[in-house]
Scaffold this active site. Structure first.
Site, PDB file in Angstrom:
ATOM      1  N   LYS A  72      -1.254   0.212  -9.641  1.00  0.00           N
ATOM      2  CA  LYS A  72      -0.542   0.729  -8.469  1.00  0.00           C
ATOM      3  C   LYS A  72      -1.221   2.029  -8.057  1.00  0.00           C
ATOM      4  O   LYS A  72      -1.067   3.052  -8.737  1.00  0.00           O
ATOM      5  CB  LYS A  72       0.932   0.960  -8.783  1.00  0.00           C
ATOM      6  N   PHE A  90      -4.308  -5.064  -1.343  1.00  0.00           N
ATOM      7  CA  PHE A  90      -3.528  -5.872  -2.284  1.00  0.00           C
ATOM      8  C   PHE A  90      -2.858  -7.066  -1.608  1.00  0.00           C
ATOM      9  O   PHE A  90      -2.235  -7.880  -2.283  1.00  0.00           O
ATOM     10  CB  PHE A  90      -2.477  -5.031  -3.012  1.00  0.00           C
ATOM     11  N   ARG A 142      12.254  -6.273   0.212  1.00  0.00           N
ATOM     12  CA  ARG A 142      12.226  -5.898  -1.198  1.00  0.00           C
ATOM     13  C   ARG A 142      12.405  -7.154  -2.034  1.00  0.00           C
ATOM     14  O   ARG A 142      13.446  -7.804  -1.986  1.00  0.00           O
ATOM     15  CB  ARG A 142      13.315  -4.865  -1.494  1.00  0.00           C
TER      16      ARG A 142
END
Length: 274
Positions: free
Chosen positions: A43, A114, A184
């Site tokens: 990340k 990503f 999410r």
């Protein structure tokens, strides 16, 4: 003609992002989820940037004024990733990216990808679209973040320890079989040695002792209405010039107290995306 090129022509017909874009957001890995067979990657602690084939914007929908040479080398289809230099360099990255007139600082920036939004198939198939493009085009600032298959939970924890020992932020684990989605998601999780959250500064508290005449702490309101005090993690410069009231700050913490408050909150940064 490659399939991605046909799709890119469709994307070129209009701006993919309308004002604030809909993006993929991460939930937190708590150790209970079965992530065997998923994919993991580092990340990166940079500035989230979305490219729609025409324009580069932040997740808030604000345009990023990158140099024309940087933009010209991006593909005619959508990308999602981080503008990044190196680990533990967030403030420098923001100072470069937020300028309305791009300068030589952009020579440090790479665009670490990503996700390739709105392509078909699982994550690796979507990233392959960009790999195909890079085989035919010279784009040295455009990188694909490595995705590593997950064999076990212990493997993820070992990788997390290695990344954080080098100053990295953490990992992302994803169910690579899922199609592209926004919102999410339970299939995209962040893995950190600590948790983090954001809160709104409501009051600056004066310092005592060695911090007399400076900021001692900030009083902050969280999304659920709880008010917490953050007094550690600030540099001397930040104590002399504290975050403004009504600004948002990011802090880290280590679990929750019995009352549900963040335990040992530590200031990380002002949320100052462009």
């Amino acid at each position: 003609m490659r399939a991605w090129w046909l799709l890119s022509l469709v994307l070129l017909s209009g701006n993919l992002w309308a004002d604030k874009p809909e993006v993929m957001l991460l939930k937190t890995y708590d150790g209970s989820q079965n992530i065997q067979g998923w994919l993991m990657s580092e990340k990166l602690d940079g500035v989230r940037a979305l490219w729609d084939g025409h324009k580069l914007v932040t997740r808030q929908g604000n345009e990023i004024h990158a140099p024309e040479e940087f933009l010209q080398r991006l593909p005619p289809f959508a990308l999602d990733g981080e503008l990044w230099t190196q680990r533990a360099d967030f403030e420098n990255i923001v100072s470069i990216v937020r300028k309305n007139q791009p300068d030589k600082g952009w020579q440090q920036i790479t665009y670490q990808i990503f996700e390739v939004p709105n392509q078909s198939g699982g994550l690796l198939a979507r990233l392959q679209v960009l790999k195909d493009f890079l085989q035919l085009h010279n784009a040295p600032k455009l990188r694909i973040i490595e995705q590593i298959p997950v064999q076990s939970r212990s493997e993820v924890l070992q990788a997390l320890a290695e990344v954080t020992s080098k100053g990295g932020e953490g990992l992302v684990v994803r169910d690579g079989r899922q199609p592209y989605q926004t919102g999410r998601l339970n299939s995209v999780l962040k893995v950190k040695a600590y948790q983090d959250a954001e809160c709104k500064v409501v009051q600056i508290l004066p310092g005592l002792g060695k911090f007399e005449g400076k900021m001692g702490a900030v009083e902050c309101e969280m999304a659920d209405g709880k008010v917490i005090k953050i007094g550690s993690g600030f540099s001397d410069a930040q104590r002399n010039q504290p975050p403004e009231v009504d600004s948002f700050v990011t802090f880290k913490f280590y679990g929750l107290t019995e009352k549900g408050n963040p335990r040992f909150p530590v200031f990380l940064r002002v949320r100052n995306e462009p």
